[in-house]
Every structure is written in structure tokens, then in C-alpha cells.
Design an enzyme around this catalytic site. Sequence first.
Site, PDB file in Angstrom:
ATOM      1  N   HIS A   1       0.860  -1.182   0.000  1.00  0.00           N
ATOM      2  CA  HIS A   1       0.000   0.000   0.000  1.00  0.00           C
ATOM      3  C   HIS A   1       0.893   1.227   0.000  1.00  0.00           C
ATOM      4  O   HIS A   1       2.120   1.123  -0.016  1.00  0.00           O
ATOM      5  CB  HIS A   1      -0.957  -0.019   1.209  1.00  0.00           C
ATOM      6  CG  HIS A   1      -0.253  -0.142   2.517  1.00  0.00           C
ATOM      7  ND1 HIS A   1       0.149   0.953   3.246  1.00  0.00           N
ATOM      8  CD2 HIS A   1       0.158  -1.233   3.200  1.00  0.00           C
ATOM      9  CE1 HIS A   1       0.768   0.533   4.342  1.00  0.00           C
ATOM     10  NE2 HIS A   1       0.798  -0.786   4.337  1.00  0.00           N
ATOM     11  N   GLY A   2       0.311   2.387   0.020  1.00  0.00           N
ATOM     12  CA  GLY A   2       1.055   3.633  -0.127  1.00  0.00           C
ATOM     13  C   GLY A   2       2.176   3.839   0.871  1.00  0.00           C
ATOM     14  O   GLY A   2       3.243   4.335   0.520  1.00  0.00           O
TER      15      GLY A   2
END
Length: 166
Positions: free
Chosen positions: A17-18
Site C-alpha cells: 500500500h502507499g
Amino acid sequence: MTAPNIVWTRIDERLLHGQIRITWGKHTEANLILVANDDAAEGPNAAFMQAGMKASAGGEYAVRFFSIQKTIDVIHKASPKQNIFVLCNNPTDVARLVEGGVPITHCNVGNMHFHEGKRQIAKTVSVDSKDLNAFERMVERGVTCTVQNTPDQKPINVLDLAVENA
């Protein structure tokens, strides 16, 4: 055959994820994120999971999705140019990698969410007996296991936290 250049191993229930891309990827200077997870590699929703994670990587990293067994089987064929960030979503999978000969020396724990039967030992980490057993197996094989959400935080030993929060 040279040892694979594993620059970081992290447990994050959310997988790629980010935060991984922006914070940990840059901090570790990885150029390849290896998502070692049976469901993401071969599960019924693998294509959907992979698409979302590849988008999270933002094109900055090569991304691979391997089952735990495939990771064990092929990691030693990695190019020396690959700075590999191994990403799993639970400690049992990391313990399986270590027991299968993947040369992991440190396991960073980021997010293991609270679920029924687990107890919270840190703000973002909850464990059960299966998790603790996996961490103990890793430690027995010389792997340092620490909780650290972001690089600017001080790493804290997982098993020490488990004892303190028993």
C-alpha cells in the site's frame, strides 16, 4: 550462486500500500517489492489483489507476487542488482520463509490488526499464540523481530512487547 540481496522484510496485514511505497521503499532503497503471499500469488482473487497493489507501487518498483513455496524455491536465483523488499501479511509466512532457507535476518512488524482471539501488544500490532510461536521460531534461527511503524520510530522487540503486555 550469491545470496539474494534482501534489504528489508516486513509484516503488514495490508500488504503493499502507499506507506510501503512512500516510506519504507525509499528508506530501504529497495528496487523490487516481493509480495510473498499464497492468496496474492495464486488465490481466487489474486488478479484483483495484484492490480491494487501494483497501483500502490506507483511504477517506482518492480513488483512480484510469489507463493511462500515459490519464494523459497527461487529467491536464491535473484540478480545481485535486485534490492529486495520482502512483504508478508503474517509472521507464520515469514517463519516458513526462514525455515525454508530464505536468508532473512530482520523482520519488521508494521500492522497486524486486532481480530477475535488476539491481544494488542502495540498500537498497530495484535497477536495470538500462533503468531507468537512464529516469532519464537524466527528468533531461534537468529532473526531479529521488531515493531516499527515508520523509520523515524524506535524499533521495539516483538517478544519483549508480548511479555510486557501479557
